[in-house]
Motif scaffolding. Structure first.
Motif, PDB file in Angstrom:
ATOM      1  N   ASN A   1     -35.777 -45.827  -0.768  1.00 38.71           N
ATOM      2  CA  ASN A   1     -36.980 -45.612   0.037  1.00 38.71           C
ATOM      3  C   ASN A   1     -36.552 -45.178   1.435  1.00 38.71           C
ATOM      4  OD1 ASN A   1     -38.225 -46.600  -2.205  1.00 38.71           O
ATOM      5  ND2 ASN A   1     -38.922 -48.506  -1.276  1.00 38.71           N
ATOM      6  N   TYR A   2     -37.249 -44.191   1.983  1.00 41.67           N
ATOM      7  CA  TYR A   2     -36.840 -43.593   3.263  1.00 41.67           C
ATOM      8  C   TYR A   2     -37.991 -43.603   4.260  1.00 41.67           C
ATOM      9  CZ  TYR A   2     -36.173 -39.654   6.532  1.00 41.67           C
ATOM     10  OH  TYR A   2     -36.105 -38.855   7.654  1.00 41.67           O
ATOM     11  N   THR A   3     -37.699 -43.984   5.494  1.00 45.82           N
ATOM     12  CA  THR A   3     -38.651 -43.841   6.599  1.00 45.82           C
ATOM     13  C   THR A   3     -37.898 -43.358   7.834  1.00 45.82           C
ATOM     14  OG1 THR A   3     -38.397 -46.150   7.307  1.00 45.82           O
ATOM     15  CG2 THR A   3     -40.208 -45.659   5.788  1.00 45.82           C
ATOM     16  N   SER A   4     -38.581 -42.578   8.645  1.00 46.52           N
ATOM     17  CA  SER A   4     -38.032 -42.121   9.920  1.00 46.52           C
ATOM     18  C   SER A   4     -39.159 -42.101  10.938  1.00 46.52           C
ATOM     19  CB  SER A   4     -37.428 -40.717   9.784  1.00 46.52           C
ATOM     20  OG  SER A   4     -37.106 -40.188  11.066  1.00 46.52           O
ATOM     21  N   LYS A   5     -38.887 -42.623  12.128  1.00 50.92           N
ATOM     22  CA  LYS A   5     -39.880 -42.582  13.197  1.00 50.92           C
ATOM     23  C   LYS A   5     -39.181 -42.245  14.502  1.00 50.92           C
ATOM     24  CE  LYS A   5     -39.773 -47.647  12.985  1.00 50.92           C
ATOM     25  NZ  LYS A   5     -40.580 -48.854  12.721  1.00 50.92           N
ATOM     26  N   THR A   6     -39.816 -41.407  15.275  1.00 49.30           N
ATOM     27  CA  THR A   6     -39.269 -41.020  16.571  1.00 49.30           C
ATOM     28  C   THR A   6     -40.304 -41.304  17.645  1.00 49.30           C
ATOM     29  OG1 THR A   6     -40.075 -38.734  16.441  1.00 49.30           O
ATOM     30  CG2 THR A   6     -37.903 -39.190  15.495  1.00 49.30           C
ATOM     31  N   TRP A   7     -39.808 -41.497  18.876  1.00 52.68           N
ATOM     32  CA  TRP A   7     -40.710 -41.764  19.990  1.00 52.68           C
ATOM     33  C   TRP A   7     -40.104 -41.228  21.275  1.00 52.68           C
ATOM     34  CZ3 TRP A   7     -37.792 -45.264  17.372  1.00 52.68           C
ATOM     35  CH2 TRP A   7     -36.875 -46.039  18.095  1.00 52.68           C
ATOM     36  N   HIS A   8     -40.965 -41.012  22.267  1.00 52.19           N
ATOM     37  CA  HIS A   8     -40.531 -40.462  23.544  1.00 52.19           C
ATOM     38  C   HIS A   8     -39.723 -41.513  24.300  1.00 52.19           C
ATOM     39  CE1 HIS A   8     -40.714 -38.726  27.582  1.00 52.19           C
ATOM     40  NE2 HIS A   8     -41.023 -37.580  26.999  1.00 52.19           N
ATOM     41  N   PRO A   9     -38.570 -41.148  24.855  1.00 52.12           N
ATOM     42  CA  PRO A   9     -37.704 -42.150  25.493  1.00 52.12           C
ATOM     43  C   PRO A   9     -38.279 -42.755  26.769  1.00 52.12           C
ATOM     44  CG  PRO A   9     -36.834 -39.942  25.829  1.00 52.12           C
ATOM     45  CD  PRO A   9     -37.948 -39.815  24.833  1.00 52.12           C
ATOM     46  N   LEU A  10     -39.236 -42.087  27.417  1.00 51.04           N
ATOM     47  CA  LEU A  10     -39.786 -42.603  28.669  1.00 51.04           C
ATOM     48  C   LEU A  10     -41.200 -43.146  28.499  1.00 51.04           C
ATOM     49  CD1 LEU A  10     -38.499 -39.935  31.227  1.00 51.04           C
ATOM     50  CD2 LEU A  10     -37.482 -42.126  30.614  1.00 51.04           C
ATOM     51  N   THR A  11     -42.060 -42.396  27.827  1.00 46.69           N
ATOM     52  CA  THR A  11     -43.445 -42.853  27.656  1.00 46.69           C
ATOM     53  C   THR A  11     -43.598 -43.787  26.464  1.00 46.69           C
ATOM     54  OG1 THR A  11     -44.058 -40.987  26.228  1.00 46.69           O
ATOM     55  CG2 THR A  11     -44.263 -40.668  28.611  1.00 46.69           C
ATOM     56  N   HIS A  12     -42.593 -43.789  25.574  1.00 46.81           N
ATOM     57  CA  HIS A  12     -42.572 -44.654  24.387  1.00 46.81           C
ATOM     58  C   HIS A  12     -43.623 -44.252  23.357  1.00 46.81           C
ATOM     59  CE1 HIS A  12     -41.453 -47.909  27.604  1.00 46.81           C
ATOM     60  NE2 HIS A  12     -40.649 -46.859  27.641  1.00 46.81           N
ATOM     61  N   LYS A  13     -44.272 -43.129  23.530  1.00 50.07           N
ATOM     62  CA  LYS A  13     -45.312 -42.715  22.591  1.00 50.07           C
ATOM     63  C   LYS A  13     -44.689 -42.235  21.285  1.00 50.07           C
ATOM     64  CE  LYS A  13     -48.783 -41.399  26.027  1.00 50.07           C
ATOM     65  NZ  LYS A  13     -49.625 -40.299  26.559  1.00 50.07           N
ATOM     66  N   PRO A  14     -45.294 -42.610  20.142  1.00 50.63           N
ATOM     67  CA  PRO A  14     -44.778 -42.142  18.851  1.00 50.63           C
ATOM     68  C   PRO A  14     -44.809 -40.619  18.779  1.00 50.63           C
ATOM     69  CG  PRO A  14     -46.379 -43.907  18.551  1.00 50.63           C
ATOM     70  CD  PRO A  14     -46.453 -43.504  19.991  1.00 50.63           C
ATOM     71  N   MET A  15     -43.829 -40.059  18.091  1.00 50.92           N
ATOM     72  CA  MET A  15     -43.753 -38.610  17.939  1.00 50.92           C
ATOM     73  C   MET A  15     -43.804 -38.265  16.446  1.00 50.92           C
ATOM     74  SD  MET A  15     -40.930 -37.981  20.989  1.00 50.92           S
ATOM     75  CE  MET A  15     -40.828 -36.205  20.785  1.00 50.92           C
ATOM     76  N   HIS A  16     -42.681 -37.894  15.873  1.00 45.31           N
ATOM     77  CA  HIS A  16     -42.660 -37.459  14.476  1.00 45.31           C
ATOM     78  C   HIS A  16     -42.401 -38.644  13.549  1.00 45.31           C
ATOM     79  CE1 HIS A  16     -42.291 -34.631  11.215  1.00 45.31           C
ATOM     80  NE2 HIS A  16     -41.108 -35.111  10.885  1.00 45.31           N
ATOM     81  N   LEU A  17     -43.144 -38.693  12.444  1.00 49.01           N
ATOM     82  CA  LEU A  17     -42.981 -39.751  11.453  1.00 49.01           C
ATOM     83  C   LEU A  17     -42.757 -39.118  10.082  1.00 49.01           C
ATOM     84  CD1 LEU A  17     -45.967 -42.057  12.503  1.00 49.01           C
ATOM     85  CD2 LEU A  17     -43.586 -42.273  13.198  1.00 49.01           C
ATOM     86  N   GLU A  18     -41.854 -39.713   9.309  1.00 54.47           N
ATOM     87  CA  GLU A  18     -41.581 -39.246   7.953  1.00 54.47           C
ATOM     88  C   GLU A  18     -41.436 -40.447   7.026  1.00 54.47           C
ATOM     89  OE1 GLU A  18     -38.841 -35.297   9.060  1.00 54.47           O
ATOM     90  OE2 GLU A  18     -37.957 -37.028   8.031  1.00 54.47           O
TER      91      GLU A  18
ATOM     92  N   CYS B   1     -35.984 -40.641  20.852  1.00 51.67           N
ATOM     93  CA  CYS B   1     -35.382 -41.804  20.202  1.00 51.67           C
ATOM     94  C   CYS B   1     -35.797 -41.797  18.731  1.00 51.67           C
ATOM     95  CB  CYS B   1     -35.836 -43.096  20.865  1.00 51.67           C
ATOM     96  SG  CYS B   1     -35.380 -43.244  22.602  1.00 51.67           S
ATOM     97  N   GLU B   2     -34.924 -42.310  17.891  1.00 54.30           N
ATOM     98  CA  GLU B   2     -35.187 -42.238  16.452  1.00 54.30           C
ATOM     99  C   GLU B   2     -34.681 -43.488  15.750  1.00 54.30           C
ATOM    100  OE1 GLU B   2     -34.627 -39.065  12.781  1.00 54.30           O
ATOM    101  OE2 GLU B   2     -33.200 -39.004  14.448  1.00 54.30           O
ATOM    102  N   GLU B   3     -35.414 -43.891  14.736  1.00 55.94           N
ATOM    103  CA  GLU B   3     -34.961 -44.962  13.850  1.00 55.94           C
ATOM    104  C   GLU B   3     -35.177 -44.517  12.414  1.00 55.94           C
ATOM    105  OE1 GLU B   3     -35.495 -49.261  14.752  1.00 55.94           O
ATOM    106  OE2 GLU B   3     -36.636 -49.266  12.889  1.00 55.94           O
ATOM    107  N   ILE B   4     -34.125 -44.617  11.606  1.00 53.47           N
ATOM    108  CA  ILE B   4     -34.149 -44.207  10.203  1.00 53.47           C
ATOM    109  C   ILE B   4     -33.818 -45.409   9.335  1.00 53.47           C
ATOM    110  CG2 ILE B   4     -32.920 -42.845   8.460  1.00 53.47           C
ATOM    111  CD1 ILE B   4     -32.603 -40.649  10.482  1.00 53.47           C
ATOM    112  N   SER B   5     -34.471 -45.490   8.189  1.00 57.83           N
ATOM    113  CA  SER B   5     -34.196 -46.581   7.260  1.00 57.83           C
ATOM    114  C   SER B   5     -34.090 -46.035   5.842  1.00 57.83           C
ATOM    115  CB  SER B   5     -35.312 -47.635   7.326  1.00 57.83           C
ATOM    116  OG  SER B   5     -35.129 -48.622   6.321  1.00 57.83           O
TER     117      SER B   5
END
Length: 277
Positions: free
Chosen positions: A167-184, A153-157
């Motif tokens: 200004n740019y931000t991106s965050k991704t997380w696991h769809p089942l465990t909800h744990k954060p993954m890659h951040l930019e 899952c991903e959210e970009i702003s």
């Protein structure tokens, strides 16, 4: 998303409702309820009403928790069950990002409206105005020769504060465990009066990239010009990044990323489609 998920949702809702209904009927036939002193008649009525409400509330709550656990709205397809869940609960209730600040939708809309009034888009970044906003993934998939494919899952702003940049931000997380993954996080600039753009991005695994490219109508394409990483970053090292943001005809944002490492030539890595929220 397993194909049996809609069946599990229907089973949870129907079996829970049936169970409470049976309890309610059995309780109504007991001697305890039928021979209650007149001054305590309100008790069985109250209990019956509570069980009546529970026929709706308990199945709804259990369904809500299950849909949230399996992230059904992000990966459930377009079936009847999917539409009913979205209508009953609302899609935004199932954003499974534990880092996301939760607030009532009305407050978010008010905040967005205020920010739009305060933050005037700088003339220089108007060719990029279609990127401005917060985008959340409809689907997102990662593939690469050195790893097994997976969904995320991903959210970009992209945010404007009236400066000649976004200004740019991106965050991704696991769809089942909800744990954060890659951040930019970073900044997107455009050379005034041209279609030349520069994208400066910091990654949470110890990498920074300077990417440059061009904007054409509703599409921006970048190629990395410089990549640096911390001295104790894990191998293999990233050597090159190419990415594209494209506004599709349906209004969604398509993002694709290719990557080259010391072990793998430039290869497609990430692809996601996001809706504006």
């Amino acid at each position: 998303m397993p194909s049996r998920t809609p069946l599990i949702i229907c089973f949870i809702a129907s079996s829970t409702a049936a169970f409470i209904y049976v309890i309610n009927k059995c309780l109504a036939k007991t001697q305890l309820v039928q021979h209650v002193p007149e001054e305590y008649l309100w008790l069985p009525h109250a209990l019956t009403n509570i069980l009546g409400y529970m026929i709706v509330l308990l199945p709804g709550y259990l369904t809500y928790k299950y849909v949230q656990k399996v992230n059904y709205l992000n990966y459930g397809g377009e079936g009847f069950c999917m539409r009913m869940i979205g209508i009953c609960f609302g899609e935004e209730e199932f954003i499974l990002n534990p880092q996301k600040e939760r607030r009532p939708s009305i407050l978010r809309y008010l905040k967005t409206g205020v920010m739009e009034q305060v933050s005037t888009i700088h003339e220089a970044v108007k060719p990029l105005s279609w990127l401005i906003g917060r985008w959340r993934s409809v689907n997102a998939e990662a593939t690469y020769p050195t790893m097994a494919p997976f969904n995320y899952c991903e959210e970009i702003s992209f945010e404007t504060l009236g400066q000649p940049l976004l200004n740019y931000t991106s965050k991704t997380w696991h769809p089942l465990t909800h744990k954060p993954m890659h951040l930019e996080s970073g900044f997107l600039r455009i050379k005034p009066g041209t279609n030349e753009i520069a994208f400066m991005v910091a990654h949470n695994f110890g990498l920074t990239s300077l990417e440059e490219g061009t904007v054409h109508s509703n599409e921006v394409i970048f190629k990395s010009k410089q990549i640096t990483r911390m001295t104790f970053a894990s191998d293999p090292a990233v050597l090159a990044i190419e990415r594209c943001f494209k506004l599709k005809d349906n209004g969604n944002l398509e993002v694709s990323v290719s990557m080259e490492t010391t072990k793998t030539p430039l290869t497609h890595h990430l692809k996601s489609e996001l809706q504006k929220v």
